[in-house]
Design a protein around this motif. Structure first.
Motif, PDB file in Angstrom:
ATOM      1  N   GLN A  82      -4.928  34.633  -6.292  1.00 28.62           N
ATOM      2  CA  GLN A  82      -4.435  35.335  -5.113  1.00 28.62           C
ATOM      3  C   GLN A  82      -5.492  36.342  -4.646  1.00 28.62           C
ATOM      4  N   SER A  83      -5.222  36.999  -3.529  1.00 27.94           N
ATOM      5  CA  SER A  83      -6.183  37.958  -2.989  1.00 27.94           C
ATOM      6  C   SER A  83      -6.284  39.219  -3.830  1.00 27.94           C
ATOM      7  N   SER A  84      -5.328  39.427  -4.753  1.00 32.29           N
ATOM      8  CA  SER A  84      -5.378  40.537  -5.711  1.00 32.29           C
ATOM      9  C   SER A  84      -5.045  39.990  -7.097  1.00 32.29           C
ATOM     10  N   PRO A  85      -5.377  40.718  -8.161  1.00 32.49           N
ATOM     11  CA  PRO A  85      -5.092  40.234  -9.514  1.00 32.49           C
ATOM     12  C   PRO A  85      -3.594  40.037  -9.750  1.00 32.49           C
ATOM     13  N   VAL A  86      -3.268  39.151 -10.696  1.00 32.93           N
ATOM     14  CA  VAL A  86      -1.875  38.861 -11.047  1.00 32.93           C
ATOM     15  C   VAL A  86      -1.710  39.078 -12.548  1.00 32.93           C
ATOM     16  N   LYS A  87      -0.789  39.966 -12.907  1.00 30.62           N
ATOM     17  CA  LYS A  87      -0.532  40.216 -14.332  1.00 30.62           C
ATOM     18  C   LYS A  87       0.190  39.032 -14.972  1.00 30.62           C
ATOM     19  N   GLU A  88       1.222  38.515 -14.289  1.00 30.85           N
ATOM     20  CA  GLU A  88       1.983  37.384 -14.825  1.00 30.85           C
ATOM     21  C   GLU A  88       2.363  36.450 -13.684  1.00 30.85           C
ATOM     22  N   TYR A  89       2.002  35.215 -13.812  1.00 24.51           N
ATOM     23  CA  TYR A  89       2.246  34.215 -12.773  1.00 24.51           C
ATOM     24  C   TYR A  89       3.008  33.063 -13.421  1.00 24.51           C
ATOM     25  N   THR A  90       4.221  32.823 -12.936  1.00 27.57           N
ATOM     26  CA  THR A  90       5.062  31.774 -13.494  1.00 27.57           C
ATOM     27  C   THR A  90       5.235  30.657 -12.476  1.00 27.57           C
ATOM     28  N   LEU A  91       4.960  29.430 -12.903  1.00 26.23           N
ATOM     29  CA  LEU A  91       5.130  28.242 -12.072  1.00 26.23           C
ATOM     30  C   LEU A  91       6.132  27.333 -12.764  1.00 26.23           C
ATOM     31  N   THR A  92       7.199  26.968 -12.058  1.00 24.40           N
ATOM     32  CA  THR A  92       8.274  26.182 -12.652  1.00 24.40           C
ATOM     33  C   THR A  92       8.635  25.018 -11.737  1.00 24.40           C
ATOM     34  N   ILE A  93       8.776  23.841 -12.327  1.00 26.00           N
ATOM     35  CA  ILE A  93       9.182  22.650 -11.582  1.00 26.00           C
ATOM     36  C   ILE A  93      10.385  22.047 -12.289  1.00 26.00           C
ATOM     37  N   VAL A  94      11.484  21.899 -11.545  1.00 24.14           N
ATOM     38  CA  VAL A  94      12.720  21.343 -12.100  1.00 24.14           C
ATOM     39  C   VAL A  94      12.987  20.012 -11.412  1.00 24.14           C
ATOM     40  N   THR A  95      13.113  18.950 -12.208  1.00 24.60           N
ATOM     41  CA  THR A  95      13.324  17.606 -11.669  1.00 24.60           C
ATOM     42  C   THR A  95      14.443  16.914 -12.442  1.00 24.60           C
ATOM     43  N   PRO A  96      15.076  15.901 -11.845  1.00 24.42           N
ATOM     44  CA  PRO A  96      16.022  15.090 -12.613  1.00 24.42           C
ATOM     45  C   PRO A  96      15.310  14.379 -13.772  1.00 24.42           C
ATOM     46  N   GLU A  97      16.017  14.154 -14.866  1.00 22.60           N
ATOM     47  CA  GLU A  97      15.405  13.496 -16.023  1.00 22.60           C
ATOM     48  C   GLU A  97      14.879  12.108 -15.675  1.00 22.60           C
ATOM     49  N   THR A  98      15.459  11.496 -14.656  1.00 27.10           N
ATOM     50  CA  THR A  98      15.040  10.148 -14.279  1.00 27.10           C
ATOM     51  C   THR A  98      13.706  10.125 -13.543  1.00 27.10           C
ATOM     52  N   LYS A  99      13.240  11.297 -13.121  1.00 29.36           N
ATOM     53  CA  LYS A  99      11.971  11.387 -12.395  1.00 29.36           C
ATOM     54  C   LYS A  99      10.852  11.828 -13.344  1.00 29.36           C
ATOM     55  N   GLU A 100       9.744  11.107 -13.270  1.00 30.87           N
ATOM     56  CA  GLU A 100       8.583  11.493 -14.078  1.00 30.87           C
ATOM     57  C   GLU A 100       7.663  12.377 -13.241  1.00 30.87           C
ATOM     58  N   LEU A 101       7.260  13.499 -13.825  1.00 24.75           N
ATOM     59  CA  LEU A 101       6.381  14.440 -13.128  1.00 24.75           C
ATOM     60  C   LEU A 101       4.949  14.251 -13.595  1.00 24.75           C
ATOM     61  N   ALA A 102       4.053  13.981 -12.651  1.00 24.94           N
ATOM     62  CA  ALA A 102       2.617  13.910 -12.945  1.00 24.94           C
ATOM     63  C   ALA A 102       1.972  15.203 -12.488  1.00 24.94           C
ATOM     64  N   TYR A 103       1.096  15.777 -13.305  1.00 26.30           N
ATOM     65  CA  TYR A 103       0.511  17.063 -12.930  1.00 26.30           C
ATOM     66  C   TYR A 103      -0.853  17.258 -13.555  1.00 26.30           C
ATOM     67  N   THR A 104      -1.625  18.149 -12.916  1.00 29.77           N
ATOM     68  CA  THR A 104      -2.914  18.615 -13.428  1.00 29.77           C
ATOM     69  C   THR A 104      -3.008  20.109 -13.172  1.00 29.77           C
ATOM     70  N   LEU A 105      -3.222  20.870 -14.220  1.00 27.63           N
ATOM     71  CA  LEU A 105      -3.537  22.294 -14.086  1.00 27.63           C
ATOM     72  C   LEU A 105      -5.026  22.436 -14.362  1.00 27.63           C
ATOM     73  N   ALA A 106      -5.801  22.730 -13.338  1.00 26.27           N
ATOM     74  CA  ALA A 106      -7.259  22.711 -13.454  1.00 26.27           C
ATOM     75  C   ALA A 106      -7.822  24.108 -13.611  1.00 26.27           C
ATOM     76  N   ASN A 107      -8.846  24.222 -14.457  1.00 23.92           N
ATOM     77  CA  ASN A 107      -9.618  25.455 -14.639  1.00 23.92           C
ATOM     78  C   ASN A 107      -8.775  26.628 -15.112  1.00 23.92           C
TER      79      ASN A 107
END
Length: 564
Positions: free
Chosen positions: A157-182
């Motif tokens: 972000q444009s300023s520092p972040v002490k704690e950053y939470t990212l959450t994704i909620v999906t049905p169990e029938t859906k497969e989530l593909a993801y990449t957290l880079a760097n």
């Protein structure tokens, strides 16, 4: 007097403490949380929650005085869960009703078909140094408006972040593909009550860099890409199925009208490209701002404007209508092993093979799109959903032979230039000659002339004026290969005073040479620069900057003469 000195010393100490504590940032996110939820009925929710403490007047009065939320009220509902400011002494100032202002998003200003979009401007009140802004809101999308979870987020972000939470909620029938880079954070995955919750908690993130030319394309900026689309192909198919079908009669008729009387394929291509880029206005609305929907080509023609996707549809349809085999394509903003979908799309292009030559058209310009980075972010076919290897022109050479002569108080410059195909607009040759005559300005017996170079040359880009240090990768737009040879004929009343020079630099970034010679009444100057790659790491940046600052230095392109 002594007491005043003590007061002054005390104030200086306070100032030093404030500079130490806050000089590096205007503000700090104590907490930042983003949650994306895909429900079983196809509806989606996005929830945003932040706690932001202000340290400077700039942060308070400018940078963070307002928050902006764009949404589509036809399919989405915005709910402000809470909005208030906690002042430094603990006083709570709730955001008043008149501080929630709905406006038209700037990108939709010249696009009447999208004037139903809204941007909620939240004006934060009760601000002071040390105050903390609290904002919590939810945007709920109706079933079907957003087909799948589709996330591409730059994390800094444009300023520092002490704690950053990212959450994704999906049905169990859906497969989530993801990449957290760097970023080293690992995902936490929990299943319960028919849902799967994937969560990342990032701590002590620095502020995003304010250096120029920093983006995820450089390969070192942290980002999250995540989607429930099965593949890039499935995501691109949702876009492609909205394109006009091949053989659309209206587009065929228009294509025939645009190419009437033109026998050469290149002339037909030029007419269609110029119509799409010059006569159809471009809207800056992004794919996600339009909900990944686009209007059909006839609506774009009738209104004379379109988004990038809409113009790509029109351009591909017109090329098809003129008898060419056109294929719409996309590039992505960054490379990721998994999780790329429509939110990560960078450009929409249209390819066309004619007489053995590949044309890769942008929807906004008759110039060739920048294609040198396809090794990192390759082209994907919108039709097949698969990456496509294309042999695009890689000839970026510039070679100029320039003769400078003086007569009757004027300077005549004759240029014979050869410019590589990759630097030229389509349907324009890179070989040319130019003759220019300007007055010679003489002051106190001296005159200077500036040595011209190609308008496409790298010295006309701002890379020669960057900071001396850099912490991020630098991706330049293209390789560089430029050679300029100047022959200067001096009359009897003029003498070249610029000293002879032989400067040659060869390092890990490339090569540069500047040579000034003189023989009799003739002087010869040679300037050359070669950069063989595009991506430079911070370790290589020092060498690159040495070449670019030397190349851009006005003294290296100026000659001094004495005049009798």
């Amino acid at each position: 007097m002594i007491q005043n000195k003590h007061k002054l010393a005390f104030l200086l100490c306070l100032l030093l403490m404030a500079t130490t504590a806050f000089g590096a940032s205007e503000a700090e996110y104590k907490k930042l949380a983003k949650t994306w939820t895909l429900n079983a009925d196809g509806s989606q929710e996005f929830r945003y929650n932040m706690e932001l403490t202000l340290f400077t007047h700039t942060a308070m009065n400018g940078t963070y005085g307002e928050s902006f939320i764009v949404y589509n009220p036809q399919y989405q509902e915005l709910k402000i869960n809470s909005s208030y400011t906690r002042q430094k002494d603990g006083t709570i100032i709730k955001t008043p009703d008149n501080a929630f202002v709905e406006v038209l998003p700037r990108n939709a200003a010249d696009a009447p078909a999208y004037n139903h979009l809204k941007e909620m401007v939240v004006v934060h009140t009760g601000l002071e140094l040390g105050a903390t802004i609290y904002l919590d809101y939810t945007v709920t999308s109706k079933p079907g408006y957003l087909p799948e979870v589709d996330i591409f987020e730059e994390l800094l972000q444009s300023s520092p972040v002490k704690e950053y939470t990212l959450t994704i909620v999906t049905p169990e029938t859906k497969e989530l593909a993801y990449t957290l880079a760097n970023n080293p954070a690992k995902a936490s995955v929990k299943q319960a009550d028919g849902t799967c919750t994937t969560n990342w908690t990032l701590r002590n993130l620095p502020a995003s860099s304010r250096a120029p030319f920093v983006s995820v394309r450089n390969g070192d900026v942290p980002f999250l890409a995540a989607t429930t689309y099965v593949s890039e192909g499935e995501a691109l198919a949702t876009l492609f199925k909205q394109f006009n079908p091949s053989g659309d009669p209206q587009l065929t008729t228009l294509a025939e009208s645009l190419t009437e009387g033109k026998d050469k394929d290149e002339d037909k291509l030029k007419a269609i490209l110029e119509y799409t880029t010059l006569h159809i206005g471009g809207s800056m609305l992004t794919l996600d701002q339009t909900g990944y929907h686009l209007r059909p080509a006839d609506a774009v023609i009738n209104t004379a404007y379109g988004t990038e996707a809409e113009k790509a549809n029109l351009l591909a349809g017109l090329l098809d209508g003129a008898g060419f085999k056109a294929e719409p394509m996309v590039t992505y903003q960054a490379h990721a092993d998994k999780g790329l979908a429509l939110k990560a799309v960078d450009q929409l292009l249209v390819s066309c093979m004619v007489n053995g030559e590949l044309y890769l058209f942008s929807t906004y310009s008759t110039r060739r799109p920048q294609t040198g980075n396809f090794d990192r972010t390759p082209l994907f076919s919108l039709q097949t959903g698969k990456p496509v290897a294309v042999a695009v022109p890689q000839d970026y050479r510039i070679k100029s032979d320039i003769t400078v002569s003086f007569k009757e108080g004027k300077v005549t410059t004759f240029t014979k230039e050869s410019v590589g195909k990759a630097l030229m607009p389509y349907f324009k040759t890179g070989n040319g000659e130019n003759n220019q005559v300007v007055p010679l300005k003489v002051e106190n017996g001296y005159a200077t002339i500036s040595l011209p170079d190609a308008e496409y040359g790298f010295s006309h880009l701002p890379y020669g004026y960057l900071n001396s240090k850099r912490k991020e990768n630098l991706l330049i737009p293209r390789p560089v290969s430029e050679v300029y040879t100047y022959t200067i004929e001096c009359p009897e009343n003029m003498e070249l005073r610029t000293p002879r020079m032989y400067k040659a630099i060869s390092n890990t970034a490339g090569k540069l040479s500047i040579i000034v010679k003189k023989e009799g009444r003739t002087a010869t100057v040679t300037r050359s620069l070669e950069l063989s790659k595009q991506l430079y790491t911070p370790a290589e940046y020092k060498d690159l900057r040495q070449l670019l600052t030397e190349w851009s230095d006005v003294n290296g392109k100026t000659l001094l003469f004495s005049v009798q």
